[in-house]
Design a protein around this motif. Sequence first.
Motif, PDB file in Angstrom:
ATOM      1  N   ILE A 370     -22.496  19.625 -40.457  1.00  0.00           N
ATOM      2  CA  ILE A 370     -21.021  19.638 -41.060  1.00  0.00           C
ATOM      3  C   ILE A 370     -20.391  19.657 -39.228  1.00  0.00           C
ATOM      4  CG2 ILE A 370     -19.070  20.516 -42.152  1.00  0.00           C
ATOM      5  CD1 ILE A 370     -20.970  22.060 -43.499  1.00  0.00           C
ATOM      6  N   VAL A 371     -19.660  18.285 -38.861  1.00  0.00           N
ATOM      7  CA  VAL A 371     -18.722  17.870 -37.825  1.00  0.00           C
ATOM      8  C   VAL A 371     -17.437  17.343 -38.190  1.00  0.00           C
ATOM      9  CG1 VAL A 371     -20.383  16.291 -38.043  1.00  0.00           C
ATOM     10  CG2 VAL A 371     -19.213  16.936 -35.724  1.00  0.00           C
ATOM     11  N   GLY A 372     -16.791  17.901 -36.983  1.00  0.00           N
ATOM     12  CA  GLY A 372     -15.170  16.957 -37.052  1.00  0.00           C
ATOM     13  C   GLY A 372     -14.326  17.685 -37.274  1.00  0.00           C
ATOM     14  N   GLY A 373     -12.736  17.192 -36.945  1.00  0.00           N
ATOM     15  CA  GLY A 373     -11.972  18.202 -36.592  1.00  0.00           C
ATOM     16  C   GLY A 373     -10.787  17.291 -35.407  1.00  0.00           C
ATOM     17  N   GLN A 374     -10.012  17.858 -34.979  1.00  0.00           N
ATOM     18  CA  GLN A 374      -9.535  17.610 -33.808  1.00  0.00           C
ATOM     19  C   GLN A 374     -10.215  16.814 -32.407  1.00  0.00           C
ATOM     20  OE1 GLN A 374      -6.317  19.008 -31.383  1.00  0.00           O
ATOM     21  NE2 GLN A 374      -4.686  18.523 -33.368  1.00  0.00           N
ATOM     22  N   PHE A 387     -29.294  12.681 -32.746  1.00  0.00           N
ATOM     23  CA  PHE A 387     -29.468  12.562 -33.791  1.00  0.00           C
ATOM     24  C   PHE A 387     -30.160  12.313 -34.790  1.00  0.00           C
ATOM     25  CE2 PHE A 387     -24.924  10.057 -32.942  1.00  0.00           C
ATOM     26  CZ  PHE A 387     -24.198  10.747 -32.883  1.00  0.00           C
ATOM     27  N   ASP A 388     -31.394  11.945 -34.382  1.00  0.00           N
ATOM     28  CA  ASP A 388     -32.390  11.857 -34.560  1.00  0.00           C
ATOM     29  C   ASP A 388     -32.697  13.275 -35.458  1.00  0.00           C
ATOM     30  OD1 ASP A 388     -33.454  13.486 -32.617  1.00  0.00           O
ATOM     31  OD2 ASP A 388     -35.281  11.939 -32.523  1.00  0.00           O
ATOM     32  N   ARG A 389     -32.022  14.619 -34.993  1.00  0.00           N
ATOM     33  CA  ARG A 389     -32.635  15.558 -35.699  1.00  0.00           C
ATOM     34  C   ARG A 389     -32.143  15.994 -36.631  1.00  0.00           C
ATOM     35  NH1 ARG A 389     -35.133  18.468 -31.009  1.00  0.00           N
ATOM     36  NH2 ARG A 389     -34.751  20.746 -32.020  1.00  0.00           N
ATOM     37  N   VAL A 390     -30.632  15.037 -36.492  1.00  0.00           N
ATOM     38  CA  VAL A 390     -29.871  14.872 -38.045  1.00  0.00           C
ATOM     39  C   VAL A 390     -29.984  14.283 -39.719  1.00  0.00           C
ATOM     40  CG1 VAL A 390     -27.964  14.989 -38.779  1.00  0.00           C
ATOM     41  CG2 VAL A 390     -27.763  15.776 -36.515  1.00  0.00           C
ATOM     42  N   LYS A 391     -31.190  15.144 -40.547  1.00  0.00           N
ATOM     43  CA  LYS A 391     -30.783  14.363 -41.782  1.00  0.00           C
ATOM     44  C   LYS A 391     -29.714  14.036 -42.714  1.00  0.00           C
ATOM     45  CE  LYS A 391     -34.138  16.630 -44.316  1.00  0.00           C
ATOM     46  NZ  LYS A 391     -34.591  17.276 -45.539  1.00  0.00           N
ATOM     47  N   LYS A 392     -28.313  14.725 -42.140  1.00  0.00           N
ATOM     48  CA  LYS A 392     -27.126  13.758 -42.701  1.00  0.00           C
ATOM     49  C   LYS A 392     -26.340  14.816 -41.838  1.00  0.00           C
ATOM     50  CE  LYS A 392     -25.041  12.496 -47.346  1.00  0.00           C
ATOM     51  NZ  LYS A 392     -25.225  12.292 -48.323  1.00  0.00           N
ATOM     52  N   ALA A 393     -25.376  13.610 -41.820  1.00  0.00           N
ATOM     53  CA  ALA A 393     -24.274  14.017 -41.385  1.00  0.00           C
ATOM     54  C   ALA A 393     -22.830  14.983 -42.484  1.00  0.00           C
ATOM     55  CB  ALA A 393     -23.538  13.389 -39.955  1.00  0.00           C
ATOM     56  N   TYR A 394     -22.525  15.731 -42.383  1.00  0.00           N
ATOM     57  CA  TYR A 394     -21.036  15.900 -43.549  1.00  0.00           C
ATOM     58  C   TYR A 394     -19.481  15.613 -42.660  1.00  0.00           C
ATOM     59  CZ  TYR A 394     -24.983  16.574 -46.069  1.00  0.00           C
ATOM     60  OH  TYR A 394     -26.274  17.025 -46.882  1.00  0.00           O
ATOM     61  N   LEU A 395     -19.150  15.099 -42.058  1.00  0.00           N
ATOM     62  CA  LEU A 395     -18.464  14.824 -41.911  1.00  0.00           C
ATOM     63  C   LEU A 395     -16.713  15.573 -42.666  1.00  0.00           C
ATOM     64  CD1 LEU A 395     -18.791  10.597 -40.777  1.00  0.00           C
ATOM     65  CD2 LEU A 395     -18.687  12.427 -39.487  1.00  0.00           C
ATOM     66  N   ILE A 396     -15.424  15.922 -41.673  1.00  0.00           N
ATOM     67  CA  ILE A 396     -15.085  16.387 -41.890  1.00  0.00           C
ATOM     68  C   ILE A 396     -13.249  16.869 -41.123  1.00  0.00           C
ATOM     69  CG2 ILE A 396     -15.877  18.003 -42.672  1.00  0.00           C
ATOM     70  CD1 ILE A 396     -15.056  20.183 -40.599  1.00  0.00           C
ATOM     71  N   GLY A 397     -12.063  16.704 -41.477  1.00  0.00           N
ATOM     72  CA  GLY A 397     -11.388  16.547 -40.632  1.00  0.00           C
ATOM     73  C   GLY A 397     -10.409  14.906 -39.687  1.00  0.00           C
ATOM     74  N   GLU A 398      -9.268  14.985 -38.878  1.00  0.00           N
ATOM     75  CA  GLU A 398      -9.009  14.102 -38.447  1.00  0.00           C
ATOM     76  C   GLU A 398      -9.960  12.979 -37.639  1.00  0.00           C
ATOM     77  OE1 GLU A 398      -6.086  14.736 -35.701  1.00  0.00           O
ATOM     78  OE2 GLU A 398      -4.760  15.935 -36.956  1.00  0.00           O
ATOM     79  N   ALA A 399     -11.484  13.280 -37.544  1.00  0.00           N
ATOM     80  CA  ALA A 399     -12.007  12.476 -36.863  1.00  0.00           C
ATOM     81  C   ALA A 399     -13.045  11.703 -38.207  1.00  0.00           C
ATOM     82  CB  ALA A 399     -13.088  13.473 -35.880  1.00  0.00           C
ATOM     83  N   ALA A 440     -17.989  20.364 -32.969  1.00  0.00           N
ATOM     84  CA  ALA A 440     -17.510  19.290 -31.574  1.00  0.00           C
ATOM     85  C   ALA A 440     -16.174  18.679 -31.410  1.00  0.00           C
ATOM     86  CB  ALA A 440     -19.634  17.926 -31.608  1.00  0.00           C
ATOM     87  N   CYS A 441     -15.190  19.603 -32.365  1.00  0.00           N
ATOM     88  CA  CYS A 441     -13.888  19.421 -32.108  1.00  0.00           C
ATOM     89  C   CYS A 441     -13.231  21.043 -32.211  1.00  0.00           C
ATOM     90  CB  CYS A 441     -13.909  18.471 -33.644  1.00  0.00           C
ATOM     91  SG  CYS A 441     -14.543  17.043 -33.598  1.00  0.00           S
ATOM     92  N   ALA A 442     -11.600  20.915 -31.932  1.00  0.00           N
ATOM     93  CA  ALA A 442     -11.211  21.906 -31.496  1.00  0.00           C
ATOM     94  C   ALA A 442     -10.837  21.948 -32.797  1.00  0.00           C
ATOM     95  CB  ALA A 442      -9.659  21.058 -31.605  1.00  0.00           C
ATOM     96  N   SER A 443     -10.438  22.800 -33.634  1.00  0.00           N
ATOM     97  CA  SER A 443     -10.180  23.305 -34.870  1.00  0.00           C
ATOM     98  C   SER A 443      -8.023  22.900 -35.468  1.00  0.00           C
ATOM     99  CB  SER A 443     -10.237  24.325 -35.643  1.00  0.00           C
ATOM    100  OG  SER A 443      -9.354  24.953 -34.608  1.00  0.00           O
ATOM    101  N   PHE A 444      -7.137  22.224 -34.505  1.00  0.00           N
ATOM    102  CA  PHE A 444      -5.812  22.769 -34.778  1.00  0.00           C
ATOM    103  C   PHE A 444      -5.430  21.396 -36.313  1.00  0.00           C
ATOM    104  CE2 PHE A 444      -6.292  23.934 -30.284  1.00  0.00           C
ATOM    105  CZ  PHE A 444      -6.410  25.377 -31.085  1.00  0.00           C
ATOM    106  N   ASP A 445      -6.467  20.750 -36.313  1.00  0.00           N
ATOM    107  CA  ASP A 445      -5.936  19.983 -38.088  1.00  0.00           C
ATOM    108  C   ASP A 445      -5.750  20.070 -38.759  1.00  0.00           C
ATOM    109  OD1 ASP A 445      -8.837  19.465 -37.867  1.00  0.00           O
ATOM    110  OD2 ASP A 445      -8.683  17.692 -38.933  1.00  0.00           O
ATOM    111  N   GLN A 446      -6.528  21.574 -39.294  1.00  0.00           N
ATOM    112  CA  GLN A 446      -6.386  21.707 -39.982  1.00  0.00           C
ATOM    113  C   GLN A 446      -6.937  23.108 -40.155  1.00  0.00           C
ATOM    114  OE1 GLN A 446     -11.148  20.182 -41.725  1.00  0.00           O
ATOM    115  NE2 GLN A 446      -9.181  19.004 -43.142  1.00  0.00           N
ATOM    116  N   TYR A 447      -6.925  23.784 -39.119  1.00  0.00           N
ATOM    117  CA  TYR A 447      -6.942  26.043 -39.128  1.00  0.00           C
ATOM    118  C   TYR A 447      -6.389  26.204 -37.870  1.00  0.00           C
ATOM    119  CZ  TYR A 447     -10.175  25.339 -42.457  1.00  0.00           C
ATOM    120  OH  TYR A 447     -11.186  25.505 -43.107  1.00  0.00           O
ATOM    121  N   PRO A 448      -5.660  26.770 -37.481  1.00  0.00           N
ATOM    122  CA  PRO A 448      -4.928  28.095 -36.372  1.00  0.00           C
ATOM    123  C   PRO A 448      -6.174  28.263 -35.289  1.00  0.00           C
ATOM    124  CG  PRO A 448      -5.095  29.247 -37.558  1.00  0.00           C
ATOM    125  CD  PRO A 448      -5.317  28.697 -38.719  1.00  0.00           C
TER     126      PRO A 448
END
Length: 467
Positions: A370-374, A387-399, A440-448
């Motif tokens: 689970i990756v993403g944010g600001q 990335f070969d260690r990642v079976k699948k990425a689940y993207l969230i937020g601005e990124a 790998a991102c700041a949280s400020f797009d969705q969380y304080p």
Amino acid sequence: MIPVRGYRDAQVAVLGLGRSGLTAALALRAGGAIPVVWDDNEAARQKALDEGIEVADLTKDKSWEDVVSLIVSPGIPHLYPTPHPIVQKAWSHGVVVDNDIGLFFRSYATQDWEKFDTIPKVICVTGSNGKSTTTALIQHILNAAGRNATMAGNIGRGVLDLPPARDGDVVVLELSSYQTDLARALAPDVAVFMNLSPDHLDRHNGMGGYFAAKRRLFIEGGPDKAIIGVDEPEGRFLANQIRQDKTGDPVIAISSGQKLQGQGWSVFARKGFLAEWRKNRQVASIDLRDIVGLPGAHNHQNACAAYAACRSLNIPPKVIEAALKTYPGLPHRCQVLGKGKDVLFVNDSKATNIDAAEQALKAFKNIRWIVGGQAKEGGITALAPLFDRVKKAYLIGEATTDFASQLGTTPQSQCETIERAVAAAVADADAGDVILLAPACASFDQYPNFEKRGDAFIAAVTPHLDG
């Protein structure tokens, strides 16, 4: 609370009334100073007024007539990218600028210490990644060894909110570059430099300024023992500057991944084993592989740093080993939440930059990420070798859109929110998989803050945990 010394009957201004700022004002008053405070936030000013502290508009020249010092909270820029206007006012009025860390070091030691059997110690931890875990781990080990240890600074409570020292106390401070850069007094007994990677570069005008801010703790602080991570050139440079001769004293070199040789004192971790060496011979070893609270090579570096700090206070290796095995880990920092249907859930919401996310990815396999944010500059392209260690990425937020393209052929799902990401990852997961939040991102797009983001992950995961 530690009363601030050296300002009795003098007027001291405080800029910024968050956790450290308001505490600094109260500690100044407890020491006989006359604090005057300012914050752009009206609610913060009202809180100070409720405490009986004078509020003065420090943007006005008339407010500076009797002020002898300005105490600046760490979130306020004092030089780069642009000095805060009130800091510039202090300069123009000839007022010295300091922070609560400087006040702590000028105030903590008192004449009462002459009556103590064991003089209190201050351990300071700085670096780009791993500071919080190392700070908490040192406190955990010392408490397990029967020492009264308290942590503060960039973690837990403000430094001036600590109680006055008692016989044998140890204070463990996590210090950011903002804190070490401005403090006019630095005097740790033991100082720890973890590592260095690009972060906060706007506040330090680049990597050189960032390193210089952390270097002050050692060169100007003059610790009795300097524990230095030597896996980057800056650490090796710093260790060389501090060591007095080929014995390495007062440096204890630490590493995760490489064997350290020479006549000096070193602690390193390789293939899951921590080793302590002195004078070219091994004196202790600990198997870290099954310690649940310290997964991955980055946590093994944290274990090395904490081990070295505690050994410098003469804590026996066996006592440290037992304490490491009971360390529960810090919330939101590679925090193992548990398993559900043989799927492991890990909360690393604190992985707000690619270096921290890299360590999390290296710590596990079969990852549903689970990756993403600001996003920060550069995105996640530098993580492509993992990335070969990642079976699948689940993207969230601005990124989401940018990261989708940066992931290339890595399987992915655009989920927008943590709740949807967890639901999708659980639905996809096989036995033996790891569902990892490492944004790998700041949280400020969705969380304080990253804590609230981590709390949201925990809430979404909890129904899926066994038991």
